[in-house]
Design a protein around this motif. Structure first.
Motif, PDB file in Angstrom:
ATOM      1  N   GLY A   2      47.585  41.060  29.012  1.00  0.00           N
ATOM      2  CA  GLY A   2      48.102  41.363  30.347  1.00  0.00           C
ATOM      3  C   GLY A   2      47.303  42.457  31.038  1.00  0.00           C
ATOM      4  O   GLY A   2      46.953  42.354  32.215  1.00  0.00           O
ATOM      5  N   TRP A   3      46.976  43.511  30.300  1.00  0.00           N
ATOM      6  CA  TRP A   3      46.185  44.601  30.866  1.00  0.00           C
ATOM      7  C   TRP A   3      44.767  44.131  31.172  1.00  0.00           C
ATOM      8  O   TRP A   3      44.176  44.521  32.180  1.00  0.00           O
ATOM      9  CB  TRP A   3      46.158  45.800  29.918  1.00  0.00           C
ATOM     10  N   GLU A   4      44.218  43.306  30.304  1.00  0.00           N
ATOM     11  CA  GLU A   4      42.874  42.786  30.551  1.00  0.00           C
ATOM     12  C   GLU A   4      42.847  41.965  31.845  1.00  0.00           C
ATOM     13  O   GLU A   4      41.908  42.063  32.643  1.00  0.00           O
ATOM     14  CB  GLU A   4      42.409  41.939  29.368  1.00  0.00           C
ATOM     15  N   GLN A   5      43.876  41.166  32.054  1.00  0.00           N
ATOM     16  CA  GLN A   5      43.963  40.394  33.296  1.00  0.00           C
ATOM     17  C   GLN A   5      44.023  41.315  34.514  1.00  0.00           C
ATOM     18  O   GLN A   5      43.390  41.045  35.537  1.00  0.00           O
ATOM     19  CB  GLN A   5      45.180  39.472  33.261  1.00  0.00           C
ATOM     20  N   LEU A   6      44.770  42.410  34.393  1.00  0.00           N
ATOM     21  CA  LEU A   6      44.842  43.369  35.494  1.00  0.00           C
ATOM     22  C   LEU A   6      43.459  43.970  35.779  1.00  0.00           C
ATOM     23  O   LEU A   6      43.013  44.013  36.932  1.00  0.00           O
ATOM     24  CB  LEU A   6      45.845  44.484  35.192  1.00  0.00           C
ATOM     25  N   ASP A  63      40.557  42.728  34.991  1.00  0.00           N
ATOM     26  CA  ASP A  63      39.701  41.662  35.537  1.00  0.00           C
ATOM     27  C   ASP A  63      39.939  41.516  37.038  1.00  0.00           C
ATOM     28  O   ASP A  63      38.991  41.411  37.820  1.00  0.00           O
ATOM     29  CB  ASP A  63      39.972  40.327  34.839  1.00  0.00           C
ATOM     30  N   HIS A  64      41.198  41.506  37.440  1.00  0.00           N
ATOM     31  CA  HIS A  64      41.546  41.375  38.861  1.00  0.00           C
ATOM     32  C   HIS A  64      40.971  42.546  39.663  1.00  0.00           C
ATOM     33  O   HIS A  64      40.326  42.342  40.693  1.00  0.00           O
ATOM     34  CB  HIS A  64      43.068  41.312  39.035  1.00  0.00           C
ATOM     35  N   VAL A  65      41.205  43.754  39.175  1.00  0.00           N
ATOM     36  CA  VAL A  65      40.691  44.944  39.869  1.00  0.00           C
ATOM     37  C   VAL A  65      39.163  44.883  39.926  1.00  0.00           C
ATOM     38  O   VAL A  65      38.565  45.202  40.959  1.00  0.00           O
ATOM     39  CB  VAL A  65      41.188  46.238  39.199  1.00  0.00           C
ATOM     40  N   GLY A  66      38.543  44.448  38.841  1.00  0.00           N
ATOM     41  CA  GLY A  66      37.089  44.342  38.815  1.00  0.00           C
ATOM     42  C   GLY A  66      36.545  43.357  39.836  1.00  0.00           C
ATOM     43  O   GLY A  66      35.526  43.613  40.477  1.00  0.00           O
ATOM     44  N   HIS A 101      33.875  55.479  38.087  1.00  0.00           N
ATOM     45  CA  HIS A 101      32.714  55.517  37.197  1.00  0.00           C
ATOM     46  C   HIS A 101      31.974  54.175  37.185  1.00  0.00           C
ATOM     47  O   HIS A 101      31.223  53.881  36.250  1.00  0.00           O
ATOM     48  CB  HIS A 101      33.144  55.938  35.789  1.00  0.00           C
ATOM     49  N   ASP A 102      32.198  53.379  38.215  1.00  0.00           N
ATOM     50  CA  ASP A 102      31.512  52.097  38.400  1.00  0.00           C
ATOM     51  C   ASP A 102      31.738  51.132  37.233  1.00  0.00           C
ATOM     52  O   ASP A 102      30.806  50.496  36.760  1.00  0.00           O
ATOM     53  CB  ASP A 102      30.019  52.320  38.657  1.00  0.00           C
ATOM     54  N   ARG A 103      32.974  51.089  36.750  1.00  0.00           N
ATOM     55  CA  ARG A 103      33.417  50.140  35.732  1.00  0.00           C
ATOM     56  C   ARG A 103      32.496  50.128  34.503  1.00  0.00           C
ATOM     57  O   ARG A 103      31.911  49.105  34.158  1.00  0.00           O
ATOM     58  CB  ARG A 103      33.556  48.749  36.350  1.00  0.00           C
ATOM     59  N   PRO A 104      32.356  51.278  33.815  1.00  0.00           N
ATOM     60  CA  PRO A 104      31.395  51.377  32.708  1.00  0.00           C
ATOM     61  C   PRO A 104      31.803  50.614  31.453  1.00  0.00           C
ATOM     62  O   PRO A 104      30.958  50.369  30.587  1.00  0.00           O
ATOM     63  CB  PRO A 104      31.344  52.880  32.426  1.00  0.00           C
ATOM     64  N   MET A 118      39.024  48.530  28.421  1.00  0.00           N
ATOM     65  CA  MET A 118      39.970  49.334  29.205  1.00  0.00           C
ATOM     66  C   MET A 118      41.397  48.971  28.819  1.00  0.00           C
ATOM     67  O   MET A 118      42.250  49.851  28.662  1.00  0.00           O
ATOM     68  CB  MET A 118      39.738  49.123  30.701  1.00  0.00           C
ATOM     69  N   ALA A 119      41.652  47.680  28.669  1.00  0.00           N
ATOM     70  CA  ALA A 119      42.989  47.223  28.278  1.00  0.00           C
ATOM     71  C   ALA A 119      43.375  47.802  26.921  1.00  0.00           C
ATOM     72  O   ALA A 119      44.495  48.300  26.735  1.00  0.00           O
ATOM     73  CB  ALA A 119      43.027  45.697  28.243  1.00  0.00           C
ATOM     74  N   GLU A 120      42.464  47.754  25.975  1.00  0.00           N
ATOM     75  CA  GLU A 120      42.745  48.292  24.643  1.00  0.00           C
ATOM     76  C   GLU A 120      43.012  49.796  24.701  1.00  0.00           C
ATOM     77  O   GLU A 120      43.908  50.296  24.019  1.00  0.00           O
ATOM     78  CB  GLU A 120      41.576  47.990  23.704  1.00  0.00           C
TER      79      GLU A 120
END
Length: 123
Positions: A7-11, A13-16, A89-92, A98-100
């Protein structure tokens, strides 16, 4: 735990995918109104999730803890802080990492996520 990470990974991904929009709205010169509304939405989602798992819990009902609302605001600020940091930080890190990190922090708390000793509740 795995479903939480998904679920967090999907979030993330969406923000990205929409990083320019979110960076403009949440960044240093962002929109305080948007940030406040997003925080409120995060609190509402967390409250709905909590109540679906545990049923309605009255604030302070037999609990030696802060009111439920405060705990939900902590969770919302964790989400917003992680997203904001990631964007600034430009999605490093990939969305999965990030989800983990968010799930680790949410489940282990500040000291646990940093690998520090956690004192027992009555210490």
């Amino acid at each position: 735990m795995q479903s939480r990470i998904v679920g967090w990974e999907q979030l993330f991904d969406h923000v990205g995918r929409h990083h320019r929009l979110y960076a403009a709205l949440l960044g240093r010169r962002g929109d305080p109104w948007f940030t406040a509304r997003l925080r409120e939405r995060c609190v509402a989602l967390a409250r709905d999730r909590l109540h679906s798992v545990h049923g309605k819990i009255a604030p302070d009902a037999g609990r030696d803890m802060p009111p439920e609302e405060l705990e939900l605001v902590f969770a919302a600020n964790l989400a917003l802080g992680a997203i904001t940091w990631w964007l600034e930080h430009d999605r490093p890190l990939p969305a999965r990492q990030m989800a983990e990190a968010v799930v680790r922090f949410a489940t282990q708390g500040y000291f646990g996520a940093l690998g520090l000793d956690v004192l027992p509740p009555n210490a």
